[in-house]
Design an enzyme around this catalytic site. Structure first.
Site, PDB file in Angstrom:
ATOM      1  N   LEU A  43       0.813  -1.212   0.000  1.00 43.18           N
ATOM      2  CA  LEU A  43       0.000   0.000   0.000  1.00 43.18           C
ATOM      3  C   LEU A  43       0.847   1.262   0.000  1.00 43.18           C
ATOM      4  O   LEU A  43       0.435   2.285  -0.520  1.00 43.18           O
ATOM      5  CB  LEU A  43      -0.923   0.015   1.230  1.00 43.18           C
ATOM      6  CG  LEU A  43      -1.966  -1.105   1.306  1.00 43.18           C
ATOM      7  CD1 LEU A  43      -2.729  -1.035   2.624  1.00 43.18           C
ATOM      8  CD2 LEU A  43      -2.931  -1.017   0.128  1.00 43.18           C
ATOM      9  N   ASP A 100       4.412   3.451   2.222  1.00 38.01           N
ATOM     10  CA  ASP A 100       5.438   3.491   3.253  1.00 38.01           C
ATOM     11  C   ASP A 100       5.016   4.426   4.365  1.00 38.01           C
ATOM     12  O   ASP A 100       4.515   5.528   4.108  1.00 38.01           O
ATOM     13  CB  ASP A 100       6.772   3.973   2.685  1.00 38.01           C
ATOM     14  CG  ASP A 100       7.391   2.933   1.758  1.00 38.01           C
ATOM     15  OD1 ASP A 100       7.682   1.840   2.248  1.00 38.01           O
ATOM     16  OD2 ASP A 100       7.566   3.236   0.564  1.00 38.01           O
ATOM     17  N   THR A 123       6.195   5.937   8.517  1.00 38.57           N
ATOM     18  CA  THR A 123       7.389   6.507   9.128  1.00 38.57           C
ATOM     19  C   THR A 123       8.422   5.447   9.434  1.00 38.57           C
ATOM     20  O   THR A 123       9.615   5.662   9.305  1.00 38.57           O
ATOM     21  CB  THR A 123       6.997   7.247  10.424  1.00 38.57           C
ATOM     22  OG1 THR A 123       6.017   8.237  10.115  1.00 38.57           O
ATOM     23  CG2 THR A 123       8.203   7.932  11.036  1.00 38.57           C
ATOM     24  N   GLY A 131       8.322   1.971   8.282  1.00 34.48           N
ATOM     25  CA  GLY A 131       8.435   0.779   7.462  1.00 34.48           C
ATOM     26  C   GLY A 131       7.386   0.724   6.379  1.00 34.48           C
ATOM     27  O   GLY A 131       6.569   1.626   6.219  1.00 34.48           O
ATOM     28  N   VAL A 173       4.072  -0.615   4.253  1.00 36.63           N
ATOM     29  CA  VAL A 173       2.697  -0.920   4.634  1.00 36.63           C
ATOM     30  C   VAL A 173       2.114  -1.869   3.600  1.00 36.63           C
ATOM     31  O   VAL A 173       2.134  -1.587   2.396  1.00 36.63           O
ATOM     32  CB  VAL A 173       1.836   0.355   4.735  1.00 36.63           C
ATOM     33  CG1 VAL A 173       0.425   0.007   5.194  1.00 36.63           C
ATOM     34  CG2 VAL A 173       2.477   1.359   5.684  1.00 36.63           C
ATOM     35  N   ASP A 195       2.670  15.624  12.559  1.00 38.75           N
ATOM     36  CA  ASP A 195       2.814  15.371  11.121  1.00 38.75           C
ATOM     37  C   ASP A 195       1.446  15.256  10.458  1.00 38.75           C
ATOM     38  O   ASP A 195       1.190  14.333   9.679  1.00 38.75           O
ATOM     39  CB  ASP A 195       3.636  14.107  10.879  1.00 38.75           C
ATOM     40  CG  ASP A 195       4.178  14.022   9.446  1.00 38.75           C
ATOM     41  OD1 ASP A 195       4.187  15.075   8.762  1.00 38.75           O
ATOM     42  OD2 ASP A 195       4.584  12.936   9.020  1.00 38.75           O
TER      43      ASP A 195
END
Length: 388
Positions: free
Chosen positions: A10, A12, A14, A16, A18, A124
Site C-alpha cells: 500500500l 510506506d 514513518t 516501514g 505498509v 505530522d
C-alpha cells in the site's frame, strides 16, 4: 503471522512498509506495517505504539495487533481504502461540496480533540496521514512523530511535512505545542476547498515566503516571539501585503473563512484548540456530522455526536504478541513483497531559495495571488520530489 495473508503493498509509513493483508480466520482486510527491531522493549517504547495503545476513537486509525516475529515487527491496523491526498487527486477538478468538507473537518478535529486530550500531539498532520473510506469517514493515522504533551522541550525542530509546517517550527522553535497540529488542519481545510496546497513552498525559506504572500507580513507587536526566533537565526521577514482568503478560496463560506483565518494565525497562542474549533459557527448548521451511518464501508463506525467533546479514559489494548515466547514450531513470516525504491516525501529540501537578497532574507517586494498559485503540474512534481 500465519494468521494473515499478504495481498499487495500500500505504501510506506514513518517506520516501514505498509502491506494490505487478509485475516485467514475472518476474511477481514487489514493494513500491516512492517519494520525491523531487535528489542521488544524498543518496540513498546516506539512513539507510535505508545500513542496508539492509549487512543481508541472513531476518528483515529485502530491498531488491532502488534506482533514480533523473526526480528520483524508487524503493526496490524484496520484497513482503510485510501488517504485524503489520494481522495483529492482522484477527483481531478471536481470540487467537494461544503457539506462534505465540513463533515471531514469535523471528523479530523474530533480525532484531534481525543489525541490532545489524552496527552499527545501528532506533529505530522497532512493529507497523506488522514485515512479515508471516501469522504464519509476520515481517521488520523501515522503517529510515528507524535510527542507526549507532558514531555518537556526542547523538541526537534524538524517535524511535519513542509507544506503543513507551522511558522514557529519553520523558525526553529524548540518549544512548540499542539497548536502546530491546528495550523496543519487549517492548511488541509483550505486544500479541500481548492484541491491545491495553500503554501506549496519548495524550501523552508520559500515556505515562509508563501505564508507571507497569503497572510501578509506579521507585525512585531502581533508575534514578538516570532521576531525573536527570526532574529536568533539572522532572518528578516519579507514585506508582503495580505491576500484575503476569500480571494484564494472563493467557494468557501464566510464561516469557513473565519475558521481557517483563526487556525492560520502566526502566533500559536492565538490559534483555537481543537475543542474550540468545533464550537465555531461553521459547524453549527444542523448538519449531521461524523461517519456516515448509511455507508456500506463504514456501517460499523459510530458517528461522533457534535456536542460530545469529552471522552472516556483511554484503556491500553491487549494486542501485543511476541511470537518467540509462544511458538514451539516456528513458521515462515509474511511473504516479502519487493519495495519500490522511492524517496519518502517530507525531507528537508536542499534547494536554494530563489528570491534575491541576503541568505536569510526572502525578497523585498509584495506577493501577489498569481505568484502564490503554481500550476498543478508543478505541485505534483514537488510532492513527488519530497516537498509535501
Amino acid at each position: 503471522m500465519n494468521r494473515y495473508t499478504t495481498l499487495k503493498q500500500l505504501g510506506d509509513g514513518t517506520y516501514g512498509s505498509v502491506l494490505m493483508g487478509r485475516s485467514n480466520e475472518s476474511g477481514e482486510l487489514v493494513a500491516i506495517k512492517r519494520g525491523k527491531f531487535y528489542s521488544w522493549e524498543e518496540c513498546m517504547n516506539l512513539r507510535e505504539v505508545k500513542a496508539l495503545k492509549k487512543l481508541n476513537h472513531a476518528n483515529v486509525v485502530k491498531l488491532k495487533e502488534v506482533i514480533r516475529e523473526n526480528d520483524h515487527l508487524y503493526f496490524v491496523f484496520e484497513y482503510m481504502k485510501e488517504n485524503l491526498y489520494q481522495l483529492m487527486k482522484d477527483r481531478e477538478n471536481k470540487m467537494f461540496s461544503e457539506n462534505e468538507i465540513r463533515n471531514m473537518m469535523f471528523q479530523v478535529l474530533s480525532g484531534l480533540v481525543f489525541v490532545h486530550k489524552h496527552g499527545f500531539f501528532h506533529r505530522d498532520m497532512k493529507p497523506e496521514n488522514l485515512l479515508c473510506m471516501g469522504p464519509e469517514l476520515v481517521k488520523i493515522a501515522d503517529f510515528g512523530l507524535a510527542r507526549e504533551i507532558r514531555s518537556k522541550p526542547p523538541y526537534t525542530d524538524y517535524v511535519s511535512t513542509r507544506w503543513y509546517r507551522a511558522p514557529e517550527v519553520l523558525l526553529r522553535s524548540s518549544n512548540y505545542s499542539s497548536a502546530i497540529d491546528l495550523w496543519a488542519v487549517g492548511c488541509i481545510m483550505a486544500e479541500l476547498y481548492t484541491l491545491r496546497p495553500l503554501f506549496p513552498g519548495n524550501s523552508e525559506v520559500d515556505e515562509i515566503f508563501k505564508i507571507c504572500q497569503v497572510l501578509g507580513t506579521v507585525k512585531k507587536t502581533d508575534w514578538p516571539e516570532g521576531y525573536q526566533l527570526a532574529s536568533a537565526m539572522n532572518f528578516r521577514f519579507p514585506q508582503c501585503v495580505p491576500t484575503h482568503l476569500k480571494t484564494l478560496i472563493p467557494h468557501a463560506s464566510n464561516e469557513a473563512i473565519a475558521l481557517m483565518r483563526d487556525l492560520l494565525q502566526w502566533d500559536p497562542k492565538k490559534r483555537p484548540t481543537a475543542v474550540q474549533s468545533l464550537r465555531y459557527p461553521y459547524f453549527q448548521v444542523g448538519q449531521i456530522l461524523g461517519p456516515h451511518p448509511q455507508s456500506q464501508e463504514v456501517k460499523n463506525a459510530r458517528p461522533v455526536p457534535q456536542k460530545q467533546l469529552s471522552e472516556p479514559k483511554p484503556t491500553e489494548s491487549k494486542v501485543f504478541t511476541d511470537t518467540r515466547k509462544q511458538q514451539q514450531h516456528p513458521h515462515q513470516p509474511l511473504q516479502q513483497i519487493p519495495l519500490p525504491q522511492t524517496e519518502k516525501p517530507g525531507g528537508v529540501s536542499n534547494a536554494k531559495p530563489s528570491p534575491t537578497g541576503s541568505e536569510n532574507t526572502i525578497g523585498g517586494g509584495t506577493g501577489t495571488a498569481k505568484e502564490w498559485a503554481p500550476s498543478l503540474g508543478t505541485i505534483e512534481n514537488q510532492r513527488k520530489q519530497g516537498g509535501a
